[in-house]
Motif scaffolding. Sequence first.
Motif, PDB file in Angstrom:
ATOM      1  N   ALA A 140      -9.067  -3.157   6.175  1.00 13.66           N
ATOM      2  CA  ALA A 140      -8.828  -2.906   7.599  1.00 13.66           C
ATOM      3  C   ALA A 140      -7.629  -1.981   7.791  1.00 13.66           C
ATOM      4  O   ALA A 140      -7.667  -1.042   8.606  1.00 13.66           O
ATOM      5  CB  ALA A 140      -8.598  -4.228   8.331  1.00 13.66           C
ATOM      6  N   ALA A 141      -6.553  -2.224   7.046  1.00  9.29           N
ATOM      7  CA  ALA A 141      -5.359  -1.384   7.179  1.00  9.29           C
ATOM      8  C   ALA A 141      -5.643   0.050   6.765  1.00  9.29           C
ATOM      9  O   ALA A 141      -5.224   1.003   7.451  1.00  9.29           O
ATOM     10  CB  ALA A 141      -4.221  -1.963   6.335  1.00  9.29           C
ATOM     11  N   MET A 142      -6.350   0.235   5.664  1.00 11.50           N
ATOM     12  CA  MET A 142      -6.663   1.588   5.199  1.00 11.50           C
ATOM     13  C   MET A 142      -7.468   2.355   6.235  1.00 11.50           C
ATOM     14  O   MET A 142      -7.231   3.552   6.464  1.00 11.50           O
ATOM     15  CB  MET A 142      -7.430   1.514   3.875  1.00 11.50           C
ATOM     16  CG  MET A 142      -6.566   1.267   2.659  1.00 11.50           C
ATOM     17  SD  MET A 142      -5.486   2.674   2.272  1.00 11.50           S
ATOM     18  CE  MET A 142      -6.701   3.935   1.905  1.00 11.50           C
TER      19      MET A 142
ATOM     20  N   GLN B 141     -15.633  -7.046  -0.862  1.00 13.32           N
ATOM     21  CA  GLN B 141     -14.511  -6.444  -0.138  1.00 13.32           C
ATOM     22  C   GLN B 141     -13.626  -5.647  -1.089  1.00 13.32           C
ATOM     23  O   GLN B 141     -13.101  -4.578  -0.737  1.00 13.32           O
ATOM     24  CB  GLN B 141     -13.680  -7.540   0.552  1.00 13.32           C
ATOM     25  CG  GLN B 141     -14.440  -8.354   1.577  1.00 13.32           C
ATOM     26  CD  GLN B 141     -15.255  -9.495   0.958  1.00 13.32           C
ATOM     27  OE1 GLN B 141     -15.266  -9.687  -0.267  1.00 13.32           O
ATOM     28  NE2 GLN B 141     -15.941 -10.240   1.803  1.00 13.32           N
ATOM     29  N   GLN B 142     -13.451  -6.142  -2.295  1.00 13.64           N
ATOM     30  CA  GLN B 142     -12.659  -5.446  -3.306  1.00 13.64           C
ATOM     31  C   GLN B 142     -13.338  -4.144  -3.718  1.00 13.64           C
ATOM     32  O   GLN B 142     -12.679  -3.114  -3.871  1.00 13.64           O
ATOM     33  CB  GLN B 142     -12.475  -6.360  -4.520  1.00 13.64           C
ATOM     34  CG  GLN B 142     -11.660  -5.788  -5.637  1.00 13.64           C
ATOM     35  CD  GLN B 142     -11.663  -6.691  -6.859  1.00 13.64           C
ATOM     36  OE1 GLN B 142     -12.206  -6.321  -7.896  1.00 13.64           O
ATOM     37  NE2 GLN B 142     -11.070  -7.872  -6.748  1.00 13.64           N
ATOM     38  N   ILE B 143     -14.643  -4.202  -3.880  1.00 15.58           N
ATOM     39  CA  ILE B 143     -15.400  -3.006  -4.272  1.00 15.58           C
ATOM     40  C   ILE B 143     -15.299  -1.928  -3.196  1.00 15.58           C
ATOM     41  O   ILE B 143     -15.051  -0.748  -3.494  1.00 15.58           O
ATOM     42  CB  ILE B 143     -16.877  -3.374  -4.525  1.00 15.58           C
ATOM     43  CG1 ILE B 143     -16.977  -4.303  -5.744  1.00 15.58           C
ATOM     44  CG2 ILE B 143     -17.729  -2.127  -4.723  1.00 15.58           C
ATOM     45  CD1 ILE B 143     -18.327  -4.974  -5.905  1.00 15.58           C
ATOM     46  N   GLU B 144     -15.448  -2.318  -1.935  1.00 16.09           N
ATOM     47  CA  GLU B 144     -15.364  -1.352  -0.840  1.00 16.09           C
ATOM     48  C   GLU B 144     -13.967  -0.752  -0.741  1.00 16.09           C
ATOM     49  O   GLU B 144     -13.800   0.452  -0.496  1.00 16.09           O
ATOM     50  CB  GLU B 144     -15.759  -2.025   0.477  1.00 16.09           C
ATOM     51  CG  GLU B 144     -15.923  -1.041   1.617  1.00 16.09           C
ATOM     52  CD  GLU B 144     -16.422  -1.685   2.893  1.00 16.09           C
ATOM     53  OE1 GLU B 144     -16.478  -0.974   3.921  1.00 16.09           O
ATOM     54  OE2 GLU B 144     -16.743  -2.894   2.885  1.00 16.09           O
ATOM     55  N   LEU B 145     -12.936  -1.580  -0.950  1.00 11.88           N
ATOM     56  CA  LEU B 145     -11.565  -1.083  -0.920  1.00 11.88           C
ATOM     57  C   LEU B 145     -11.326  -0.093  -2.054  1.00 11.88           C
ATOM     58  O   LEU B 145     -10.701   0.961  -1.856  1.00 11.88           O
ATOM     59  CB  LEU B 145     -10.582  -2.251  -1.001  1.00 11.88           C
ATOM     60  CG  LEU B 145      -9.102  -1.899  -1.060  1.00 11.88           C
ATOM     61  CD1 LEU B 145      -8.666  -1.097   0.163  1.00 11.88           C
ATOM     62  CD2 LEU B 145      -8.253  -3.171  -1.204  1.00 11.88           C
TER      63      LEU B 145
END
Length: 401
Positions: free
Chosen positions: A295-297, A83-87
């Motif tokens: 999700a927010a982004m 999830q960190q990588i995708e963000l």
Amino acid sequence: MSKSQEWIDRGLTHVAATYGRYPLVADCGDGCWLLDVDGKRYLDFLAGVAVNNLGHCHPKVVKAIQEQAGKLLHCSNFYHIPQQIELAELLCTHSFGDRVFFCNSGVEANEAAIKLARKYSYENHGKERNEVITAVASFHGRTLAGISATGQDKVKEGFAPMLPGFKHVPFGDFEAMRAAVGPNTCAIMLEPVQGEGGVNIPPAGYLQSIRELCDENNLLLIFDEVQVGCGRTGSLFAYQQEGVEPDIMTLAKALAGGPPIGAMISREKHAGALGPGTHGSTFGGNPLLASAALAAMKVYLEDGVLENCRKTGDYLRAKLEELQEKYDFVVEVRGRGLIIGMELNIAGGEMVKTALERGLLINCTVDKVLRFVPPLIIDTDEIDQMIEILEGIFAEYQEKK
């Protein structure tokens, strides 16, 4: 005794008194409305101080948190976190940057930016080159480095000595900035729009000139977008309206639409200066918070939030300017998107208290600037409700004069 008063009495007994709290005990929120434990509704034009950019409990953010909470809450940064990588990929794709360091708050992101600027300069220009120039009236957080960087004396009182290596010049004064640059300067750190300092907008061309000054002197340009990033000014990042890119940018507040996460974005050229062991954060970018931010982004980018911010920001500013024409104690209305300041020639603190009593949440910064930072999903009907409450307060103040 009301439920609110019971909670307030308990809080005054055991919670650290680091905030001058208003008599509101929050219970739940939906969109642009906050409810207290007694069921009173408040129209929220403070948005958790520009945190709840998507309003309270945006369903896509809530869903992401719920789903991730059932899978994995936390994992050490010793390991790779999808999830960190995708963000990080998403942030870099939509900004100038190549690398992202995740942390928990705005001041932590700013600390990371200062460390990166100093370490990069140490490695490339010598150990004496460590000075960071910031602006008068700036706000960069409340750690010792944060208040040392901040250009407001009131946050420093009682905490001397400040950390060395910071210099402050008036915001918007390019010649003062040019004169301040010396052989030990490594970076210039600015908010593209000053929030806590009174919603101060830079003069046209100022940030472009600062960029050129940095390039001429091999300085790093840091933009603190903790308050004005993530759509607040009507573009995803405030710098995108200026035709200029920084070398480092800091984010937090609204990055996850409510949950606490911060980020420092930098270019590949500079990012390597903070290698393994030079910096870190136990919770930074963990699976739960990265999922919320992701999700927010996506909502910021895909759901028309930026367009709504621009449209309703223009509407709100026009309505406030109508009040300026009507009430002589209003000096100026200024801002971009949905960060708008209304400068008064009288103290605004009592107006904030009166607004609270009437179901409106706003705040006052630098004593005389009412600040309006509602969720970016606000609509014109809700703006009209806010204006009606505010004008009622203004009319009463006018009668007292």
